[in-house]
Design a protein around this motif. Structure first.
Motif, PDB file in Angstrom:
ATOM      1  N   UNK A  97       0.770  -1.154   0.025  1.00 44.02           N
ATOM      2  CA  UNK A  97      -0.019  -0.111  -0.073  1.00 44.02           C
ATOM      3  C   UNK A  97       0.923   1.347   0.086  1.00 44.02           C
ATOM      4  N   UNK A  98       1.878   1.309   0.831  1.00 47.18           N
ATOM      5  CA  UNK A  98       2.855   2.427   0.804  1.00 47.18           C
ATOM      6  C   UNK A  98       3.624   2.704  -0.309  1.00 47.18           C
ATOM      7  N   UNK A  99       4.068   1.428  -1.242  1.00 45.25           N
ATOM      8  CA  UNK A  99       4.886   1.712  -2.318  1.00 45.25           C
ATOM      9  C   UNK A  99       3.876   1.156  -3.563  1.00 45.25           C
ATOM     10  N   UNK A 100       3.030   1.878  -3.716  1.00 47.29           N
ATOM     11  CA  UNK A 100       2.101   1.556  -5.207  1.00 47.29           C
ATOM     12  C   UNK A 100       2.690   1.766  -6.271  1.00 47.29           C
ATOM     13  N   UNK A 101       3.827   2.084  -6.442  1.00 45.99           N
ATOM     14  CA  UNK A 101       4.441   2.248  -8.022  1.00 45.99           C
ATOM     15  C   UNK A 101       4.333   1.160  -9.041  1.00 45.99           C
ATOM     16  N   UNK A 102       4.375  -0.311  -8.539  1.00 49.08           N
ATOM     17  CA  UNK A 102       4.115  -1.235  -9.387  1.00 49.08           C
ATOM     18  C   UNK A 102       2.712  -1.287  -9.839  1.00 49.08           C
ATOM     19  N   UNK A 103       1.721  -0.913  -9.005  1.00 50.13           N
ATOM     20  CA  UNK A 103       0.431  -1.091  -9.199  1.00 50.13           C
ATOM     21  C   UNK A 103      -0.078   0.149 -10.359  1.00 50.13           C
ATOM     22  N   UNK A 104       0.481   1.283  -9.974  1.00 52.41           N
ATOM     23  CA  UNK A 104       0.409   2.445 -10.821  1.00 52.41           C
ATOM     24  C   UNK A 104       0.985   2.347 -12.392  1.00 52.41           C
ATOM     25  N   UNK A 105       2.132   1.774 -12.358  1.00 55.25           N
ATOM     26  CA  UNK A 105       2.865   1.610 -13.639  1.00 55.25           C
ATOM     27  C   UNK A 105       2.416   0.353 -14.294  1.00 55.25           C
ATOM     28  N   UNK A 106       1.612  -0.508 -13.710  1.00 56.43           N
ATOM     29  CA  UNK A 106       0.957  -1.790 -14.530  1.00 56.43           C
ATOM     30  C   UNK A 106      -0.442  -1.961 -14.140  1.00 56.43           C
ATOM     31  N   UNK A 107      -1.327  -1.341 -14.537  1.00 62.30           N
ATOM     32  CA  UNK A 107      -2.615  -0.924 -13.788  1.00 62.30           C
ATOM     33  C   UNK A 107      -3.297  -2.399 -13.932  1.00 62.30           C
ATOM     34  N   UNK A 108      -3.136  -3.137 -14.799  1.00 58.15           N
ATOM     35  CA  UNK A 108      -3.697  -4.804 -14.826  1.00 58.15           C
ATOM     36  C   UNK A 108      -3.390  -5.363 -13.755  1.00 58.15           C
ATOM     37  N   UNK A 109      -2.358  -4.948 -12.704  1.00 55.42           N
ATOM     38  CA  UNK A 109      -1.851  -5.825 -11.619  1.00 55.42           C
ATOM     39  C   UNK A 109      -2.905  -5.432 -10.398  1.00 55.42           C
ATOM     40  N   UNK A 110      -3.904  -4.579 -10.354  1.00 56.14           N
ATOM     41  CA  UNK A 110      -4.572  -4.182  -9.205  1.00 56.14           C
ATOM     42  C   UNK A 110      -5.461  -5.406  -8.824  1.00 56.14           C
ATOM     43  N   UNK A 111      -6.001  -6.114  -9.723  1.00 52.75           N
ATOM     44  CA  UNK A 111      -6.734  -7.468  -9.019  1.00 52.75           C
ATOM     45  C   UNK A 111      -5.843  -8.487  -8.390  1.00 52.75           C
ATOM     46  N   UNK A 112      -4.549  -8.423  -8.872  1.00 53.22           N
ATOM     47  CA  UNK A 112      -3.435  -9.472  -8.171  1.00 53.22           C
ATOM     48  C   UNK A 112      -3.475  -8.911  -6.964  1.00 53.22           C
ATOM     49  N   UNK A 113      -3.077  -7.604  -6.842  1.00 53.48           N
ATOM     50  CA  UNK A 113      -2.582  -6.838  -5.433  1.00 53.48           C
ATOM     51  C   UNK A 113      -3.758  -7.048  -4.555  1.00 53.48           C
ATOM     52  N   UNK A 114      -4.920  -6.874  -4.926  1.00 56.77           N
ATOM     53  CA  UNK A 114      -6.121  -7.188  -3.964  1.00 56.77           C
ATOM     54  C   UNK A 114      -6.226  -8.403  -3.564  1.00 56.77           C
ATOM     55  N   UNK A 115      -6.024  -9.465  -4.520  1.00 54.81           N
ATOM     56  CA  UNK A 115      -5.988 -10.887  -4.068  1.00 54.81           C
ATOM     57  C   UNK A 115      -5.057 -11.137  -3.006  1.00 54.81           C
ATOM     58  N   UNK A 116      -3.715 -10.611  -3.009  1.00 52.87           N
ATOM     59  CA  UNK A 116      -2.752 -10.838  -2.357  1.00 52.87           C
ATOM     60  C   UNK A 116      -2.919 -10.297  -0.899  1.00 52.87           C
ATOM     61  N   UNK A 117      -3.549  -8.925  -0.728  1.00 50.13           N
ATOM     62  CA  UNK A 117      -3.582  -8.617   0.187  1.00 50.13           C
ATOM     63  C   UNK A 117      -4.725  -9.204   1.216  1.00 50.13           C
ATOM     64  N   UNK A 118      -5.792  -9.811   0.510  1.00 49.80           N
ATOM     65  CA  UNK A 118      -6.727 -10.625   1.299  1.00 49.80           C
ATOM     66  C   UNK A 118      -6.063 -12.057   1.730  1.00 49.80           C
ATOM     67  N   UNK A 119      -5.382 -12.527   0.710  1.00 50.06           N
ATOM     68  CA  UNK A 119      -4.609 -13.832   1.310  1.00 50.06           C
ATOM     69  C   UNK A 119      -3.540 -13.419   2.381  1.00 50.06           C
ATOM     70  N   UNK A 120      -2.941 -12.525   2.231  1.00 51.80           N
ATOM     71  CA  UNK A 120      -1.790 -12.070   3.412  1.00 51.80           C
ATOM     72  C   UNK A 120      -2.742 -12.162   4.817  1.00 51.80           C
ATOM     73  N   UNK A 121      -3.920 -11.412   4.558  1.00 54.92           N
ATOM     74  CA  UNK A 121      -4.615 -11.313   6.083  1.00 54.92           C
ATOM     75  C   UNK A 121      -5.135 -12.485   6.336  1.00 54.92           C
ATOM     76  N   UNK A 122      -5.729 -13.390   5.551  1.00 59.61           N
ATOM     77  CA  UNK A 122      -6.029 -14.580   6.032  1.00 59.61           C
ATOM     78  C   UNK A 122      -5.146 -15.520   6.413  1.00 59.61           C
ATOM     79  N   UNK A 123      -3.790 -15.494   5.840  1.00 56.55           N
ATOM     80  CA  UNK A 123      -2.763 -16.370   6.537  1.00 56.55           C
ATOM     81  C   UNK A 123      -2.166 -15.829   7.941  1.00 56.55           C
TER      82      UNK A 123
END
Length: 144
Positions: A97-123
């Motif tokens: 969240x703090x360093x969203x450069x990869x997300x902004x530089x590759x907009x199609x990565x948003x879905x994967x980023x959100x999935x990873x956030x959910x998965x990290x929190x579930x873990x």
């Protein structure tokens, strides 16, 4: 944790280890049973398997048994490092969240980023509930 045959995985690590060499395994583990896993536990484990392509987890004790079962290892010891590592799960989310450069530089990565956030929190929650543990397993290969 990504290896489908944990026994072969451990045996191969021990096989290539020189006599007197130290083996250290740091890995995600499920808690020991009994008690049996609840239906909720099984749903959570299945989610983690599928999201991160894990065939399955085993317990710290099961890893120790596999290491000891090679008959080549001595001084096998284990520890649960969940307390020392649990904060890193939320840190991983905030780092993204703090360093969203990869997300902004590759907009199609948003879905994967959100999935990873959910998965990290579930873990993290699985670790917090005691379903998962961060296992440390070590041993020394006997001299020939």
């Amino acid at each position: 944790e990504h290896m489908p045959d944990k026994k072969k995985y451990v045996e191969e690590m021990v096989r290539v280890l020189k006599p007197g060499g130290r083996l250290v395994i740091a890995t995600w583990c499920q808690r020991s049973t009994p008690p049996a896993f609840t239906d909720e536990d099984l749903v959570n484990l299945d989610y983690l398997y599928k999201e991160w392509a894990h065939p399955y987890f085993i317990s710290i004790e099961d890893y120790a048994s596999l290491v000891e079962g090679t008959t080549s290892m001595k001084e096998v010891d284990t520890d649960d490092w969940t307390r020392q590592t649990i904060a890193s799960w939320r840190h991983s989310v905030w780092a993204g969240v703090w360093d969203p450069i990869p997300v902004f530089s590759r907009p199609n990565i948003w879905y994967k980023t959100l999935r990873d956030i959910v998965c990290l929190e579930r873990m993290r929650r699985a670790f917090g509930r005691g379903l998962m543990q961060y296992g440390m397993i070590k041993g020394v290969k006997a001299k020939a």
